[in-house]
Design an enzyme around this catalytic site. Sequence first.
Site, short mmCIF file in Angstrom:
data_model
loop_
_atom_site.label_atom_id
_atom_site.label_comp_id
_atom_site.label_asym_id
_atom_site.label_seq_id
_atom_site.Cartn_x
_atom_site.Cartn_y
_atom_site.Cartn_z
N GLU A 12 4.23 5.92 -12.90
CA GLU A 12 4.49 7.28 -12.41
C GLU A 12 5.74 7.91 -13.02
O GLU A 12 5.89 9.12 -13.00
CB GLU A 12 4.61 7.26 -10.87
CG GLU A 12 3.29 6.96 -10.19
CD GLU A 12 3.44 6.68 -8.70
OE1 GLU A 12 2.42 6.81 -7.99
OE2 GLU A 12 4.53 6.32 -8.25
N ASP A 199 -7.82 8.51 -4.63
CA ASP A 199 -8.91 7.88 -3.87
C ASP A 199 -9.06 8.57 -2.52
O ASP A 199 -8.28 9.44 -2.18
CB ASP A 199 -8.62 6.37 -3.67
CG ASP A 199 -7.30 6.15 -2.93
OD1 ASP A 199 -6.29 5.94 -3.59
OD2 ASP A 199 -7.29 6.25 -1.69
N1 ADE Z 1 -1.67 5.67 -2.74
C1 ADE Z 1 -2.81 6.01 -3.37
N2 ADE Z 1 -3.87 5.81 -2.57
C2 ADE Z 1 -3.39 5.33 -1.40
C3 ADE Z 1 -4.00 4.91 -0.19
N3 ADE Z 1 -5.31 4.95 -0.04
N4 ADE Z 1 -3.19 4.45 0.80
C4 ADE Z 1 -1.86 4.41 0.63
N5 ADE Z 1 -1.23 4.78 -0.49
C5 ADE Z 1 -1.99 5.24 -1.51
#
Ligand code: ADE
Length: 231
Positions: A12, A199
């Site tokens: 990042e 996600d």
């Molecule tokens: N960072 C990216 N996706 C995530 C998730 N599902 N839960 C916590 N942090 C995240």
Amino acid sequence: MTIGIIGAMEEEVAILKEAMDVEKIVEHASMQFYKGVLCGEKVVVVRSGIGKVNAAVCAQALVDKFNIDILINTGIAGSLDAAIDIGDMVISTDLVEHDMDASIFGDPVGQIPRMDTFSFPADPELVKKAVQANTEANPDIKTFTGRIVSGDQFVSSSEVKERLVSLFDAKCTEMEGAAIAHVAYLNKIPCVIIRAISDKADNSATMDYPTFEKQAIKHSVKLVRNLLLLI
Ligand code: ADE
């Protein structure tokens, strides 16, 4: 004016570190702080490590050691809103630590007992500029503003996701933003948390995450570089 930029993972911050003119690298609390200039602004770019404690230690070090005036956190997150898809961008309006739970004493889940606020606000001017920066830098993706929740938990089940949705009315979940906004609140420093969705924080999260992580990071880095030009 100096701007502190925190990313939890090396991926990042790597592109930002490469793009900046590094004046010096300072080691503190097992973290490497890259001090220099990026897009015409004085910056300190740092990888905090994952989770709320790493993020808080890092943010406080930026305040104490580098005298920063603005705090920006960039990274990725899981969507908590059906309208927000993988690849879209969320800019924080306020942040809550979703794993803070003293509800047995009557506090709502997320409320830190005896603190004078439920959520930690982002700076409205920075939010406005971040929205503009993303609209210009990433015209192909959607920009959302709203609450972000953070906890020491990668959310990857529909049950946990539904609980967060029902408790917080948040746009996305991640693992550092609220800790950084908490430190900004205590030190009275304007902050904004910028998250690209990698996600959907449900049973498909662990499958989608590695596939979309790179693309999501690319979008948030582009946004941050454009935001620096607007500050
Ligand atoms: N960072 C990216 N996706 C995530 C998730 N599902 N839960 C916590 N942090 C995240």
